[in-house]
Design a protein around this motif. Structure first.
Motif, PDB file in Angstrom:
ATOM      1  N   THR A  22       7.746 -12.624   3.728  1.00 55.68           N
ATOM      2  CA  THR A  22       8.292 -11.299   3.437  1.00 55.68           C
ATOM      3  C   THR A  22       7.153 -10.281   3.459  1.00 55.68           C
ATOM      4  O   THR A  22       6.013 -10.674   3.137  1.00 55.68           O
ATOM      5  CB  THR A  22       9.031 -11.314   2.079  1.00 55.68           C
ATOM      6  N   PRO A  23       7.283  -9.033   3.836  1.00 55.91           N
ATOM      7  CA  PRO A  23       8.544  -8.352   4.146  1.00 55.91           C
ATOM      8  C   PRO A  23       9.025  -8.528   5.594  1.00 55.91           C
ATOM      9  O   PRO A  23      10.059  -7.968   5.934  1.00 55.91           O
ATOM     10  CB  PRO A  23       8.205  -6.886   3.862  1.00 55.91           C
ATOM     11  N   GLN A  24       8.273  -9.318   6.412  1.00 55.20           N
ATOM     12  CA  GLN A  24       8.728  -9.470   7.805  1.00 55.20           C
ATOM     13  C   GLN A  24      10.124 -10.093   7.848  1.00 55.20           C
ATOM     14  O   GLN A  24      10.966  -9.720   8.675  1.00 55.20           O
ATOM     15  CB  GLN A  24       7.720 -10.323   8.597  1.00 55.20           C
ATOM     16  N   SER A  25      10.375 -11.064   6.944  1.00 57.67           N
ATOM     17  CA  SER A  25      11.692 -11.719   6.938  1.00 57.67           C
ATOM     18  C   SER A  25      12.790 -10.695   6.638  1.00 57.67           C
ATOM     19  O   SER A  25      13.868 -10.722   7.239  1.00 57.67           O
ATOM     20  CB  SER A  25      11.709 -12.855   5.910  1.00 57.67           C
ATOM     21  N   LEU A  26      12.500  -9.761   5.722  1.00 58.14           N
ATOM     22  CA  LEU A  26      13.492  -8.739   5.384  1.00 58.14           C
ATOM     23  C   LEU A  26      13.693  -7.778   6.559  1.00 58.14           C
ATOM     24  O   LEU A  26      14.826  -7.404   6.895  1.00 58.14           O
ATOM     25  CB  LEU A  26      13.036  -7.968   4.147  1.00 58.14           C
ATOM     26  N   LEU A  27      12.587  -7.402   7.190  1.00 59.05           N
ATOM     27  CA  LEU A  27      12.684  -6.483   8.338  1.00 59.05           C
ATOM     28  C   LEU A  27      13.498  -7.124   9.468  1.00 59.05           C
ATOM     29  O   LEU A  27      14.334  -6.459  10.095  1.00 59.05           O
ATOM     30  CB  LEU A  27      11.286  -6.111   8.837  1.00 59.05           C
ATOM     31  N   HIS A  58       0.833  -1.212   0.000  1.00 62.73           N
ATOM     32  CA  HIS A  58       0.000   0.000   0.000  1.00 62.73           C
ATOM     33  C   HIS A  58       0.865   1.259   0.000  1.00 62.73           C
ATOM     34  O   HIS A  58       0.332   2.366  -0.044  1.00 62.73           O
ATOM     35  CB  HIS A  58      -0.903   0.027   1.235  1.00 62.73           C
ATOM     36  N   GLY A  59       2.156   1.099   0.129  1.00 65.72           N
ATOM     37  CA  GLY A  59       3.056   2.252   0.173  1.00 65.72           C
ATOM     38  C   GLY A  59       3.330   2.731   1.580  1.00 65.72           C
ATOM     39  O   GLY A  59       4.032   3.736   1.767  1.00 65.72           O
ATOM     40  N   SER A  60       2.791   2.032   2.590  1.00 66.33           N
ATOM     41  CA  SER A  60       3.089   2.440   3.973  1.00 66.33           C
ATOM     42  C   SER A  60       4.536   2.083   4.299  1.00 66.33           C
ATOM     43  O   SER A  60       5.025   1.012   3.921  1.00 66.33           O
ATOM     44  CB  SER A  60       2.175   1.704   4.961  1.00 66.33           C
ATOM     45  N   VAL A  61       5.179   3.007   5.025  1.00 61.63           N
ATOM     46  CA  VAL A  61       6.600   2.806   5.338  1.00 61.63           C
ATOM     47  C   VAL A  61       6.718   1.902   6.565  1.00 61.63           C
ATOM     48  O   VAL A  61       6.218   2.224   7.644  1.00 61.63           O
ATOM     49  CB  VAL A  61       7.289   4.169   5.602  1.00 61.63           C
ATOM     50  N   LEU A  62       7.398   0.762   6.396  1.00 60.45           N
ATOM     51  CA  LEU A  62       7.592  -0.192   7.495  1.00 60.45           C
ATOM     52  C   LEU A  62       8.937   0.023   8.176  1.00 60.45           C
ATOM     53  O   LEU A  62       9.118  -0.316   9.338  1.00 60.45           O
ATOM     54  CB  LEU A  62       7.519  -1.630   6.970  1.00 60.45           C
ATOM     55  N   MET A  63       9.887   0.556   7.418  1.00 59.12           N
ATOM     56  CA  MET A  63      11.218   0.831   7.973  1.00 59.12           C
ATOM     57  C   MET A  63      11.842   1.944   7.144  1.00 59.12           C
ATOM     58  O   MET A  63      11.657   1.976   5.933  1.00 59.12           O
ATOM     59  CB  MET A  63      12.097  -0.429   7.871  1.00 59.12           C
ATOM     60  N   MET A  93      15.850  -9.245   9.089  1.00 54.71           N
ATOM     61  CA  MET A  93      17.265  -9.209   8.688  1.00 54.71           C
ATOM     62  C   MET A  93      17.856  -7.820   8.943  1.00 54.71           C
ATOM     63  O   MET A  93      18.939  -7.689   9.512  1.00 54.71           O
ATOM     64  CB  MET A  93      17.403  -9.569   7.216  1.00 54.71           C
ATOM     65  N   PHE A  94      17.122  -6.784   8.562  1.00 54.86           N
ATOM     66  CA  PHE A  94      17.635  -5.422   8.781  1.00 54.86           C
ATOM     67  C   PHE A  94      17.797  -5.123  10.268  1.00 54.86           C
ATOM     68  O   PHE A  94      18.725  -4.419  10.666  1.00 54.86           O
ATOM     69  CB  PHE A  94      16.723  -4.383   8.123  1.00 54.86           C
ATOM     70  N   ARG A  95      16.894  -5.673  11.085  1.00 57.24           N
ATOM     71  CA  ARG A  95      16.997  -5.428  12.537  1.00 57.24           C
ATOM     72  C   ARG A  95      18.093  -6.282  13.163  1.00 57.24           C
ATOM     73  O   ARG A  95      18.475  -6.072  14.306  1.00 57.24           O
ATOM     74  CB  ARG A  95      15.662  -5.777  13.221  1.00 57.24           C
ATOM     75  N   GLY A  96      18.552  -7.312  12.407  1.00 60.15           N
ATOM     76  CA  GLY A  96      19.579  -8.210  12.952  1.00 60.15           C
ATOM     77  C   GLY A  96      19.011  -9.251  13.889  1.00 60.15           C
ATOM     78  O   GLY A  96      19.736  -9.811  14.707  1.00 60.15           O
ATOM     79  N   ASP A  97      17.688  -9.543  13.766  1.00 61.26           N
ATOM     80  CA  ASP A  97      17.063 -10.575  14.640  1.00 61.26           C
ATOM     81  C   ASP A  97      17.527 -11.959  14.236  1.00 61.26           C
ATOM     82  O   ASP A  97      17.690 -12.247  13.069  1.00 61.26           O
ATOM     83  CB  ASP A  97      15.536 -10.527  14.510  1.00 61.26           C
TER      84      ASP A  97
END
Ligand SMILES: Cc1cc2nc3c(=O)[nH]c(=O)nc-3n(C[C@H](O)[C@H](O)[C@H](O)COP(=O)(O)OP(=O)(O)OC[C@H]3O[C@@H](n4cnc5c(N)ncnc54)[C@H](O)[C@@H]3O)c2cc1C
Length: 373
Positions: free
Chosen positions: A362-367, A83-88, A369-373
């Motif tokens: 995804t995109p939770q998997s990507l988030l 939807h274009g909402s910013v998750l990170m 990774m970016f958070r380093g979880d």
């Protein structure tokens, strides 16, 4: 015989090798199939990493020139939902260790750092024939033949040097990137420009995604990723830009126009980059007078490392040869001893990243990774 070193391919890997050799007083000639430096657009941004690409640039003595090319703000990274909402949204505070530059500009400073005639343009290698004792005869499409005691394949995915030492063939990685460009986007495509932000943007869903980068002068450069078969991609008529855009955009039917405009409003005809890879553990037995660098050695699904690795390989090989110019085999062996584990690790990481980016969660998997979880 005095060392006659031929580097096949004037990509970032081949140019870096020639430059590092030149800095150490070792002569080499690059043979490049393109007719001139301007023959092909070198478009696109590359982030250059402080743990490989930047080290090579320092070995080349070009770090000051490189710093002048850095695109301010390019390390900003954001993740959006469909939807274009910013998750990170991670700002570029200049400490990310991976500043962005234009590939063509990086190539230019390497080219300008070499003596005249280092690159023989319009020289497409057709065959390399082993004559024995590490000597090879190279035959080019322009009819020229040369005899060398070291040939380095820096000729990318479809290397003509690789068959001398390896039977491996690139295979389809299962993902295709479709490349589009929006020009003057801050004026003409405001919603997409706002969605992409100042650096890189990822909007991902299982098996697909839209990734885009802001480039200088308000240009948005997008890769639309689709985990589709090669046959599915090849059925798209890319000669008919409107129909190609419609087919690709239909894969994102319920996505916000700010994202799908990156496909439908492209100012260029979409180009399919059907991604190929070599086996993760690609390696070969040492054979005198020949080796590989860059994609020729370790083609992998794009992970932001390929150009960095190509330059790093080039610099490492250059230093190894400069350290033992009279013992080429020793130099090649020590280069390959480091190359193989380095490439295997990077290829595994690239495959894992691609799996994670287009995974079912995804995109939770990507988030994560970016958070380093
Ligand atoms: C869609 C996509 C996006 C990418 N994004 C990134 C990124 O963001 N960051 C990153 O680090 N990497 C990225 N990569 C990977 C990167 O482009 C490559 O890993 C890198 O260009 C490899 O450099 P190279 O010098 O080994 O080969 P290449 O860049 O492929 O250069 C090979 C050269 O050899 C020449 N050549 C080929 N055959 C012959 C022949 N027979 N005779 C003479 N010359 C020949 C070619 O014309 C070319 O100039 C991406 C790749 C793709 C496909």
């Amino acid at each position: 015989m005095k060392n006659q070193i031929a580097i096949i391919g004037a990509g970032l890997g081949g140019l870096m090798l020639a430059r590092v050799l030149y800095r150490h007083g070792v002569a080499a000639t690059i043979y490049e199939s393109d007719a001139s430096p301007e023959a092909r657009s070198q478009g696109g941004m590359l982030d250059i990493h402080d743990f490989n690409g930047q080290l090579a640039i320092k070995d080349a003595g070009l770090y000051d020139e490189f710093q002048k090319l850095i695109h301010p703000g390019g390390q900003q990274t954001r993740v959006l939902d469909r939807h274009g909402s910013v998750l990170m949204d991670t700002p570029d505070d200049g400490t990310g260790g991976r500043p962005e530059v234009q590939r063509g500009e990086l190539r230019r400073i390497l080219l300008e750092s070499l003596p005249p005639n280092s690159v023989q343009w319009g020289s497409k290698l057709l065959t390399a024939t082993r004559l024995g004792a590490g000597i090879h005869e190279l035959t080019f499409a322009n009819g020229r033949k040369v005899i060398v005691n070291l040939v380095v394949g820096a000729d990318g995915a479809w290397s003509k040097v690789r068959p001398l030492i390896s039977d491996a063939q690139p295979t389809y990685a299962g993902t295709t990137f479709i490349e589009t460009w929006l020009l003057d986007a801050d004026v003409r495509h405001k919603a997409s420009a706002a969605a992409v932000g100042g650096g890189g943007m990822f909007a991902l869903a299982p098996g697909k995604g839209i990734m885009a980068h802001r480039e200088p002068d308000g240009v948005l450069h997008a890769y639309v990723a689709l985990n589709r078969t090669r046959q599915w991609i090849q059925r798209i008529d890319f000669d008919d830009a409107q129909s190609a855009k419609a087919t690709i955009a239909a894969e994102f039917a319920d996505w916000t126009p700010a994202l799908t405009d990156l496909i439908t409003q492209s100012d260029t005809t979409p180009v399919a980059r059907i991604l190929h890879q070599l086996p993760d553990d690609h390696r070969w037995s040492r054979l005198p007078g020949v080796t590989l660098i860059g994609d020729a050695a370790h083609l992998m699904i794009p992970s932001g490392e390929g150009a960095n690795l190509a330059m790093y390989d080039g610099a490492e090989l250059g230093k190894a040869i400069a350290a033992s110019p009279n013992e080429l085999e020793h130099a090649l062996q020590s280069y390959e001893n480091e190359l193989f584990p380095r490439s295997t690790a990077a290829a595994k990481e690239a495959a894992a990243l691609a799996n994670l980016m287009f995974a079912h969660d995804t995109p939770q998997s990507l988030l994560r990774m970016f958070r380093g979880d």
